[in-house]
Write a protein that holds these residues in place. Structure first.
Motif, short mmCIF file in Angstrom:
data_model
loop_
_atom_site.label_atom_id
_atom_site.label_comp_id
_atom_site.label_asym_id
_atom_site.label_seq_id
_atom_site.Cartn_x
_atom_site.Cartn_y
_atom_site.Cartn_z
N LYS A 90 -2.39 -0.90 -7.48
CA LYS A 90 -1.55 -2.05 -7.13
C LYS A 90 -1.28 -2.93 -8.34
CE LYS A 90 -1.14 -0.80 -2.90
NZ LYS A 90 0.17 -0.30 -2.39
N TYR A 144 2.51 -3.92 -9.57
CA TYR A 144 3.04 -5.29 -9.56
C TYR A 144 2.97 -6.01 -10.91
CZ TYR A 144 3.19 -4.74 -4.52
OH TYR A 144 3.48 -4.30 -3.25
N PHE A 156 9.36 -8.11 -12.03
CA PHE A 156 9.05 -9.18 -11.09
C PHE A 156 9.15 -10.57 -11.72
CE2 PHE A 156 6.78 -5.52 -9.22
CZ PHE A 156 7.28 -5.58 -7.92
N GLY A 165 0.37 -9.27 -4.73
CA GLY A 165 1.38 -8.30 -4.31
C GLY A 165 1.12 -7.74 -2.92
N PHE A 189 4.17 -9.08 -0.77
CA PHE A 189 5.18 -8.03 -0.67
C PHE A 189 4.85 -6.95 0.36
CE2 PHE A 189 5.48 -9.49 -5.18
CZ PHE A 189 6.71 -10.13 -5.06
#
Length: 254
Positions: free
Chosen positions: A13, A17, A22, A247, A251
């Motif tokens: 992860k 991210y 981003f 994240g 998200f």
């Protein structure tokens, strides 16, 4: 999930991210518009201060801050006069208003005249394990000039039980060495291993579901507990997992 499985899951992860794509939707976009160290740390500190609430609103008001600073944060801080404060009139982000901003600009001028960099303030009270004592001393120094009492709430103090989410986020930006180009890694007097995870509603909820945090309140004790558990996964760069926790929470609604 075993410890190794958890680490592998979170590492994936982080990889997902911790990416420049981003940046434009994150408050860190504001300091990313600059190259000069002092411009980055000033713009970063101001946007981190107002980084709560709707992200679009944060970024919109962050651009207003840059406009007030004539898009030259360091030059403005060093050379502004009270006449320049007229540009602050009408600025507001939630409870942070024009009077708060005027004091912040005044305090930053004093600090840069004395220390040349915000890094030097945090580094002068550097405990071995984490930066929470440094944050406390920074706040004392920051509010050493005459000011309205209400303005103090915009800089948190972990020694008064606060999770200090925004200031820990700012320190991550400035200190963490990031090969992906998201965090700046400008401050070399502080080790990334001393950073604390910026704990908020999203990261706290995910951390509890993953067994990284048992304490129910998002406060200074919870930050310490989470830090200790993240350091077991990566003692040199524990706050990289902020990308994973945030994240997953924002998200992926983990």
């Amino acid at each position: 999930m075993t410890s190794k499985e958890l680490q592998s899951f979170l590492d994936e992860k982080v990889e997902l991210y911790n990416r420049p794509k981003f940046i434009t939707t994150d408050p860190i976009y504001i300091p990313h518009q600059f190259q000069k160290k002092e411009d980055i740390e000033i713009a970063g500190f101001l946007i981190a201060t107002i980084a709560w609430g709707n992200r679009k609103s944060i970024l919109k008001n962050g651009q207003k801050l840059l406009q007030i600073l004539d898009y030259e944060p360091h030059d403005f801080i060093l050379n502004h006069t009270k006449n320049d404060f007229k540009a602050c009139d009408g600025f507001v982000h939630r409870t942070f208003n024009a009077e708060d901003l005027k004091y912040f600009l005044t305090a930053l001028k004093s600090l840069y005249q004395k220390y040349e960099s915000l890094e030097n303030i945090f580094a002068q009270h550097l405990p071995e394990k984490n930066l929470q004592e440094s944050v406390h001393h920074f706040k004392q120094e920051f509010f050493s000039l005459p000011h309205q009492k209400r303005t103090e709430k915009h800089v948190s103090d972990p020694l008064k039980k606060s999770a200090a989410k925004r200031i820990n986020m700012y320190l991550r930006w400035m200190v963490r060495q990031d090969s992906k180009g998201v965090d700046f890694g400008l401050w070399t007097k502080i080790s990334p291993s001393q950073l604390s995870c910026p704990l908020d509603v999203h990261s706290g909820r995910v951390a509890r579901k993953l067994g990284l945090l048992n304490r129910k309140q998002n406060d200074a004790k919870a930050v310490l507990e989470l830090d200790n558990n993240l350091k077991k996964l990566d003692p040199k760069d524990p706050v990289k997992y902020d990308f994973a926790l945030f994240g997953l929470g924002v998200f992926e609604a983990f």
